[in-house]
Write a protein that holds these residues in place. Sequence first.
Motif, PDB file in Angstrom:
ATOM      1  N   ALA A   5       0.832  -1.202   0.000  1.00  0.00           N
ATOM      2  CA  ALA A   5       0.000   0.000   0.000  1.00  0.00           C
ATOM      3  C   ALA A   5       0.863   1.248   0.000  1.00  0.00           C
ATOM      4  O   ALA A   5       1.950   1.267   0.587  1.00  0.00           O
ATOM      5  CB  ALA A   5      -0.912  -0.003   1.217  1.00  0.00           C
ATOM      6  N   SER A   6       0.361   2.282  -0.646  1.00  0.00           N
ATOM      7  CA  SER A   6       1.073   3.556  -0.704  1.00  0.00           C
ATOM      8  C   SER A   6       0.069   4.685  -0.881  1.00  0.00           C
ATOM      9  O   SER A   6      -1.111   4.439  -1.152  1.00  0.00           O
ATOM     10  CB  SER A   6       2.076   3.553  -1.854  1.00  0.00           C
ATOM     11  OG  SER A   6       1.407   3.405  -3.095  1.00  0.00           O
ATOM     12  N   GLY A   7       0.552   5.918  -0.724  1.00  0.00           N
ATOM     13  CA  GLY A   7      -0.285   7.073  -0.994  1.00  0.00           C
ATOM     14  C   GLY A   7      -0.789   7.806   0.228  1.00  0.00           C
ATOM     15  O   GLY A   7      -1.449   8.837   0.108  1.00  0.00           O
ATOM     16  N   GLY A   8      -0.493   7.283   1.409  1.00  0.00           N
ATOM     17  CA  GLY A   8      -0.927   7.970   2.608  1.00  0.00           C
ATOM     18  C   GLY A   8      -0.152   9.257   2.831  1.00  0.00           C
ATOM     19  O   GLY A   8       0.809   9.556   2.121  1.00  0.00           O
ATOM     20  N   GLY A   9      -0.587  10.014   3.833  1.00  0.00           N
ATOM     21  CA  GLY A   9       0.092  11.266   4.136  1.00  0.00           C
ATOM     22  C   GLY A   9      -0.722  12.107   5.073  1.00  0.00           C
ATOM     23  O   GLY A   9      -1.691  11.647   5.681  1.00  0.00           O
ATOM     24  N   LEU A  10      -0.298  13.356   5.186  1.00  0.00           N
ATOM     25  CA  LEU A  10      -0.967  14.332   6.044  1.00  0.00           C
ATOM     26  C   LEU A  10      -1.770  15.282   5.169  1.00  0.00           C
ATOM     27  O   LEU A  10      -1.235  15.844   4.204  1.00  0.00           O
ATOM     28  CB  LEU A  10       0.071  15.102   6.860  1.00  0.00           C
ATOM     29  CG  LEU A  10      -0.436  16.270   7.695  1.00  0.00           C
ATOM     30  CD1 LEU A  10      -1.385  15.781   8.786  1.00  0.00           C
ATOM     31  CD2 LEU A  10       0.751  17.022   8.313  1.00  0.00           C
ATOM     32  N   VAL A  11      -3.029  15.455   5.505  1.00  0.00           N
ATOM     33  CA  VAL A  11      -3.898  16.326   4.719  1.00  0.00           C
ATOM     34  C   VAL A  11      -4.830  17.071   5.660  1.00  0.00           C
ATOM     35  O   VAL A  11      -5.134  16.588   6.760  1.00  0.00           O
ATOM     36  CB  VAL A  11      -4.689  15.495   3.679  1.00  0.00           C
ATOM     37  CG1 VAL A  11      -5.641  14.534   4.358  1.00  0.00           C
ATOM     38  CG2 VAL A  11      -5.401  16.377   2.672  1.00  0.00           C
ATOM     39  N   GLN A  12      -5.274  18.231   5.250  1.00  0.00           N
ATOM     40  CA  GLN A  12      -6.202  19.003   6.065  1.00  0.00           C
ATOM     41  C   GLN A  12      -7.638  18.509   5.871  1.00  0.00           C
ATOM     42  O   GLN A  12      -7.967  17.865   4.864  1.00  0.00           O
ATOM     43  CB  GLN A  12      -6.119  20.486   5.702  1.00  0.00           C
ATOM     44  CG  GLN A  12      -4.809  21.134   6.093  1.00  0.00           C
ATOM     45  CD  GLN A  12      -4.806  22.632   5.824  1.00  0.00           C
ATOM     46  OE1 GLN A  12      -5.513  23.118   4.944  1.00  0.00           O
ATOM     47  NE2 GLN A  12      -4.016  23.373   6.584  1.00  0.00           N
ATOM     48  N   THR A  13      -8.478  18.824   6.820  1.00  0.00           N
ATOM     49  CA  THR A  13      -9.903  18.496   6.714  1.00  0.00           C
ATOM     50  C   THR A  13     -10.462  19.025   5.392  1.00  0.00           C
ATOM     51  O   THR A  13     -10.200  20.164   5.021  1.00  0.00           O
ATOM     52  CB  THR A  13     -10.680  19.110   7.883  1.00  0.00           C
ATOM     53  OG1 THR A  13     -10.220  18.510   9.108  1.00  0.00           O
ATOM     54  CG2 THR A  13     -12.166  18.849   7.745  1.00  0.00           C
ATOM     55  N   GLY A  14     -11.206  18.154   4.716  1.00  0.00           N
ATOM     56  CA  GLY A  14     -11.770  18.521   3.428  1.00  0.00           C
ATOM     57  C   GLY A  14     -10.904  18.164   2.242  1.00  0.00           C
ATOM     58  O   GLY A  14     -11.347  18.263   1.091  1.00  0.00           O
ATOM     59  N   GLY A  15      -9.690  17.759   2.505  1.00  0.00           N
ATOM     60  CA  GLY A  15      -8.769  17.422   1.432  1.00  0.00           C
ATOM     61  C   GLY A  15      -8.989  16.021   0.886  1.00  0.00           C
ATOM     62  O   GLY A  15      -9.917  15.308   1.288  1.00  0.00           O
ATOM     63  N   SER A  16      -8.109  15.650  -0.042  1.00  0.00           N
ATOM     64  CA  SER A  16      -8.221  14.356  -0.712  1.00  0.00           C
ATOM     65  C   SER A  16      -6.883  13.628  -0.722  1.00  0.00           C
ATOM     66  O   SER A  16      -5.824  14.262  -0.702  1.00  0.00           O
ATOM     67  CB  SER A  16      -8.689  14.551  -2.166  1.00  0.00           C
ATOM     68  OG  SER A  16      -9.971  15.140  -2.221  1.00  0.00           O
ATOM     69  N   LEU A  17      -6.978  12.322  -0.766  1.00  0.00           N
ATOM     70  CA  LEU A  17      -5.818  11.465  -0.957  1.00  0.00           C
ATOM     71  C   LEU A  17      -6.239  10.283  -1.818  1.00  0.00           C
ATOM     72  O   LEU A  17      -7.407   9.879  -1.799  1.00  0.00           O
ATOM     73  CB  LEU A  17      -5.278  10.926   0.371  1.00  0.00           C
ATOM     74  CG  LEU A  17      -4.451  11.844   1.265  1.00  0.00           C
ATOM     75  CD1 LEU A  17      -4.169  11.154   2.592  1.00  0.00           C
ATOM     76  CD2 LEU A  17      -3.158  12.257   0.588  1.00  0.00           C
ATOM     77  N   ARG A  18      -5.274   9.724  -2.537  1.00  0.00           N
ATOM     78  CA  ARG A  18      -5.541   8.517  -3.318  1.00  0.00           C
ATOM     79  C   ARG A  18      -4.564   7.435  -2.888  1.00  0.00           C
ATOM     80  O   ARG A  18      -3.345   7.589  -3.047  1.00  0.00           O
ATOM     81  CB  ARG A  18      -5.395   8.787  -4.808  1.00  0.00           C
ATOM     82  CG  ARG A  18      -5.779   7.594  -5.698  1.00  0.00           C
ATOM     83  CD  ARG A  18      -5.722   7.984  -7.159  1.00  0.00           C
ATOM     84  NE  ARG A  18      -6.255   6.961  -8.047  1.00  0.00           N
ATOM     85  CZ  ARG A  18      -5.545   6.299  -8.938  1.00  0.00           C
ATOM     86  NH1 ARG A  18      -4.253   6.543  -9.069  1.00  0.00           N
ATOM     87  NH2 ARG A  18      -6.121   5.387  -9.707  1.00  0.00           N
TER      88      ARG A  18
END
Length: 112
Positions: A5-18
């Motif tokens: 698995a990959s693609g995680g990270g830190l994001v703000q509320t309302g943001g997106s990740l794949r």
Amino acid sequence: VQLQASGGGLVQTGGSLRLSCATSGSFFSLYDMAWYRQAPGKERESVAEISSSGRTNYAEFVKGRFIISRDNAKEMIHLQMNSLKPEDTGVYYCHRPFGNWWGQGTQVTVSS
């Protein structure tokens, strides 16, 4: 069988990740696949599932925000996560139910 698995990270509320999960092994297209997550101090829980035929199923808490997909040619699954909330924070795992195979997880952190 290996699941990466990959693609995680830190994001703000309302943001997106794949998130992506690369698999090894034969006959990927024949297997149902899934994403799970585990928040700190909580049990691992199912997030989304995709059958070998492409039928999808989502946990209520992600319906309308997350989309699971699969690429049989590349032997990968993805999880598009939109409108992220702090409660989505956790380690996300890809999972192949047949044979009970798990990936190593990728950390998702949503800041408020």
